[in-house]
Design an enzyme around this catalytic site. Structure first.
Site, PDB file in Angstrom:
ATOM      1  N   ARG A 181      43.477   5.040  48.985  1.00 37.16           N
ATOM      2  CA  ARG A 181      44.432   5.060  47.884  1.00 37.16           C
ATOM      3  C   ARG A 181      45.681   5.834  48.331  1.00 37.16           C
ATOM      4  O   ARG A 181      45.659   6.558  49.335  1.00 37.16           O
ATOM      5  CB  ARG A 181      43.823   5.740  46.661  1.00 37.16           C
ATOM      6  CG  ARG A 181      42.660   4.983  46.044  1.00 37.16           C
ATOM      7  CD  ARG A 181      41.968   5.837  44.981  1.00 37.16           C
ATOM      8  NE  ARG A 181      42.882   6.195  43.910  1.00 37.16           N
ATOM      9  CZ  ARG A 181      42.689   7.224  43.082  1.00 37.16           C
ATOM     10  NH1 ARG A 181      41.630   8.008  43.218  1.00 37.16           N
ATOM     11  NH2 ARG A 181      43.553   7.485  42.124  1.00 37.16           N
ATOM     12  N   SER A 235      47.400   8.214  46.504  1.00 32.93           N
ATOM     13  CA  SER A 235      47.673   9.513  45.892  1.00 32.93           C
ATOM     14  C   SER A 235      47.706  10.602  46.958  1.00 32.93           C
ATOM     15  O   SER A 235      47.169  10.444  48.060  1.00 32.93           O
ATOM     16  CB  SER A 235      46.600   9.845  44.846  1.00 32.93           C
ATOM     17  OG  SER A 235      45.366  10.132  45.479  1.00 32.93           O
ATOM     18  N   LYS A 287      32.527  10.745  44.047  1.00 33.75           N
ATOM     19  CA  LYS A 287      32.243  10.736  42.610  1.00 33.75           C
ATOM     20  C   LYS A 287      32.965   9.613  41.883  1.00 33.75           C
ATOM     21  O   LYS A 287      32.613   9.273  40.756  1.00 33.75           O
ATOM     22  CB  LYS A 287      32.592  12.086  41.985  1.00 33.75           C
ATOM     23  CG  LYS A 287      34.055  12.378  41.786  1.00 33.75           C
ATOM     24  CD  LYS A 287      34.262  13.737  41.148  1.00 33.75           C
ATOM     25  CE  LYS A 287      35.734  14.038  40.904  1.00 33.75           C
ATOM     26  NZ  LYS A 287      36.322  13.192  39.864  1.00 33.75           N
ATOM     27  N   ASP A 288      33.980   9.025  42.530  1.00 31.65           N
ATOM     28  CA  ASP A 288      34.711   7.916  41.915  1.00 31.65           C
ATOM     29  C   ASP A 288      34.150   6.549  42.265  1.00 31.65           C
ATOM     30  O   ASP A 288      34.684   5.525  41.829  1.00 31.65           O
ATOM     31  CB  ASP A 288      36.187   7.966  42.340  1.00 31.65           C
ATOM     32  CG  ASP A 288      36.924   9.174  41.774  1.00 31.65           C
ATOM     33  OD1 ASP A 288      36.507   9.668  40.716  1.00 31.65           O
ATOM     34  OD2 ASP A 288      37.910   9.604  42.395  1.00 31.65           O
ATOM     35  N   ARG A 304      31.848  13.305  30.647  1.00 32.07           N
ATOM     36  CA  ARG A 304      31.002  14.448  30.998  1.00 32.07           C
ATOM     37  C   ARG A 304      31.699  15.764  30.671  1.00 32.07           C
ATOM     38  O   ARG A 304      31.125  16.645  30.003  1.00 32.07           O
ATOM     39  CB  ARG A 304      30.643  14.407  32.489  1.00 32.07           C
ATOM     40  CG  ARG A 304      29.901  15.663  32.979  1.00 32.07           C
ATOM     41  CD  ARG A 304      29.760  15.690  34.488  1.00 32.07           C
ATOM     42  NE  ARG A 304      31.042  15.735  35.175  1.00 32.07           N
ATOM     43  CZ  ARG A 304      31.713  16.863  35.449  1.00 32.07           C
ATOM     44  NH1 ARG A 304      31.238  18.034  35.074  1.00 32.07           N
ATOM     45  NH2 ARG A 304      32.869  16.808  36.085  1.00 32.07           N
ATOM     46  N   ARG A 305      32.929  15.907  31.143  1.00 34.72           N
ATOM     47  CA  ARG A 305      33.647  17.160  30.911  1.00 34.72           C
ATOM     48  C   ARG A 305      33.879  17.398  29.429  1.00 34.72           C
ATOM     49  O   ARG A 305      33.723  18.521  28.935  1.00 34.72           O
ATOM     50  CB  ARG A 305      34.966  17.160  31.682  1.00 34.72           C
ATOM     51  CG  ARG A 305      34.787  17.346  33.187  1.00 34.72           C
ATOM     52  CD  ARG A 305      36.079  17.142  33.943  1.00 34.72           C
ATOM     53  NE  ARG A 305      35.928  17.509  35.356  1.00 34.72           N
ATOM     54  CZ  ARG A 305      36.699  17.063  36.326  1.00 34.72           C
ATOM     55  NH1 ARG A 305      37.679  16.203  36.044  1.00 34.72           N
ATOM     56  NH2 ARG A 305      36.507  17.451  37.574  1.00 34.72           N
ATOM     57  N   ARG A 359      44.647  11.383  31.679  1.00 36.12           N
ATOM     58  CA  ARG A 359      44.465  10.666  32.921  1.00 36.12           C
ATOM     59  C   ARG A 359      45.563  11.025  33.917  1.00 36.12           C
ATOM     60  O   ARG A 359      46.572  11.601  33.569  1.00 36.12           O
ATOM     61  CB  ARG A 359      44.503   9.152  32.665  1.00 36.12           C
ATOM     62  CG  ARG A 359      43.213   8.531  32.180  1.00 36.12           C
ATOM     63  CD  ARG A 359      42.155   8.333  33.241  1.00 36.12           C
ATOM     64  NE  ARG A 359      42.685   7.781  34.483  1.00 36.12           N
ATOM     65  CZ  ARG A 359      42.973   6.501  34.687  1.00 36.12           C
ATOM     66  NH1 ARG A 359      42.814   5.626  33.710  1.00 36.12           N
ATOM     67  NH2 ARG A 359      43.420   6.092  35.860  1.00 36.12           N
ATOM     68  N   VAL A 386      46.142  14.711  40.308  1.00 34.12           N
ATOM     69  CA  VAL A 386      46.195  16.161  40.106  1.00 34.12           C
ATOM     70  C   VAL A 386      47.587  16.606  39.674  1.00 34.12           C
ATOM     71  O   VAL A 386      47.749  17.355  38.700  1.00 34.12           O
ATOM     72  CB  VAL A 386      45.756  16.893  41.392  1.00 34.12           C
ATOM     73  CG1 VAL A 386      46.034  18.392  41.272  1.00 34.12           C
ATOM     74  CG2 VAL A 386      44.272  16.660  41.662  1.00 34.12           C
ATOM     75  N   ARG A 408      48.361  15.620  36.053  1.00 33.06           N
ATOM     76  CA  ARG A 408      47.646  16.398  35.037  1.00 33.06           C
ATOM     77  C   ARG A 408      48.180  17.823  34.938  1.00 33.06           C
ATOM     78  O   ARG A 408      48.283  18.386  33.840  1.00 33.06           O
ATOM     79  CB  ARG A 408      46.149  16.369  35.317  1.00 33.06           C
ATOM     80  CG  ARG A 408      45.513  15.040  34.908  1.00 33.06           C
ATOM     81  CD  ARG A 408      44.023  15.025  35.090  1.00 33.06           C
ATOM     82  NE  ARG A 408      43.647  14.650  36.443  1.00 33.06           N
ATOM     83  CZ  ARG A 408      42.391  14.607  36.875  1.00 33.06           C
ATOM     84  NH1 ARG A 408      41.396  14.953  36.055  1.00 33.06           N
ATOM     85  NH2 ARG A 408      42.114  14.225  38.109  1.00 33.06           N
ATOM     86  N   CYS A 439      31.319   5.837  33.940  1.00 28.48           N
ATOM     87  CA  CYS A 439      32.255   6.678  33.193  1.00 28.48           C
ATOM     88  C   CYS A 439      31.969   6.645  31.700  1.00 28.48           C
ATOM     89  O   CYS A 439      32.599   7.364  30.934  1.00 28.48           O
ATOM     90  CB  CYS A 439      33.693   6.228  33.456  1.00 28.48           C
ATOM     91  SG  CYS A 439      34.268   6.558  35.112  1.00 28.48           S
TER      92      CYS A 439
END
Length: 311
Positions: A12, A14, A86-87, A134-135, A152, A155, A158, A245
């Protein structure tokens, strides 16, 4: 697509994804004595990158961050997909495998706020930004008075939203902040035994075609066996729970000698109900340990509890 590159990495675009891809590039260069420029990084825009506002739970789940990279793998356009494990979708497309994992970074979630130092210090009714079920569930279990607002983005996005006042606090993976050199943005570290991390959090996974023996051999020196054992067990737990998710699942693993110990939990979306279980088994068979724990959790939760989750 023809290329003279020693290896082609799909990533990706990012900042965090490229930091991770460059780490893999450097490790491969060192392991095989080839120049960095001989290992190509191809930036691939994924559906998850384009859908910056919709929650993943309604937009299609974790596979949104990997399916275009996987399509490039299947087409032979890249040799390795570099992912935040985790993604990754719980079940990979036929013919693709997660064949190696770099040594795991910090598994914890970081509490980040510009106004207070800890979760407990947030004022009554404060806005907490997250799009992770989850969070959100874990935060509401600890602080049911808080308002969860969608949050969304990468980093940088956000953190900018905190500055813009969209929310009073958020959670980010410590591993990502560390890799970006932004540990100074962390306000507090959450106890992973109280706030169980996402399955595979903190682990970089390398995905290849299952029949690509050359790439398998080239990435083998990068594989960290303890991380691989833990991640395979945690992902098997997800698989047993049909995790995505759309399901609030946390897990923490420990390896002692030849034993893998997993502790997992499922939470209701409002955080009021949580089902927890522990299970241990041979570290040599992590998928079996994870599946068995998943079944234990399913049995304890019952069908009525599992119906609380959308999708």
């Amino acid at each position: 697509m023809q290329s003279s590159a020693f290896l082609r990495i799909g990533s990706r675009g990012s900042n965090l994804a490229l930091v991770q891809a460059r780490l893999v590039q450097r490790l491969l260069s060192e392991a095989h004595g080839v120049p960095l420029e001989a290992i190509e990084i191809r930036t691939i825009t994924t559906s998850g990158d384009r859908l910056t506002d919709a929650p993943l739970s309604t937009a299609g789940g974790k596979g949104l961050f990997s399916k275009e990279i996987e399509a490039a793998l299947e087409a032979g356009e890249v040799d390795i997909g570099v992912h935040s494990s985790k993604d990754m979708a719980t079940r990979l497309p036929d013919g693709l495998v997660l064949a190696a994992f770099l040594e795991r970074e910090d598994i914890r979630d970081a509490f980040v706020s510009l106004s207070v130092k800890t979760l407990d210090e947030l004022p009554q009714g404060a806005r907490f930004g997250t799009s992770s079920l989850r969070r959100a569930s874990q935060i509401l279990r600890a602080r049911p008075d808080l308002e969860i607002v969608p949050f969304r983005g990468n980093v940088d996005t956000r953190l900018r939203k905190l500055t813009d006042g969209v929310a009073d606090a958020t959670l980010l993976a410590v591993a990502g902040l560390n890799r970006l050199g932004r540990a100074s943005d962390i306000t507090d570290y959450l106890d992973p035994e109280r706030f169980l991390p996402a399955p595979a959090q903190g682990a970089i996974g390398l995905e290849i075609r299952a029949d690509d023996s050359r790439s398998s051999e080239l990435i083998a020196p990068l594989n960290h066996q303890q991380t691989a054992t833990a991640v395979h067990g945690e992902r098997a737990l997800l698989d047993a729970l049909d995790g995505s998710c759309r399901t609030a699942i946390g897990v923490v693993s420990h390896i002692a000698e030849k034993t893998l110990m997993l502790r997992g939990e499922i939470l209701s979306p409002d955080g009021r109900i949580s089902i927890e279980a522990r299970h241990a088994g041979p570290a040599a068979a992590p998928e079996a340990v994870g599946h068995e724990l998943g079944q234990i959790l399913r049995d304890k939760a019952g069908s009525d509890f599992l119906k609380l989750f959308p999708g």
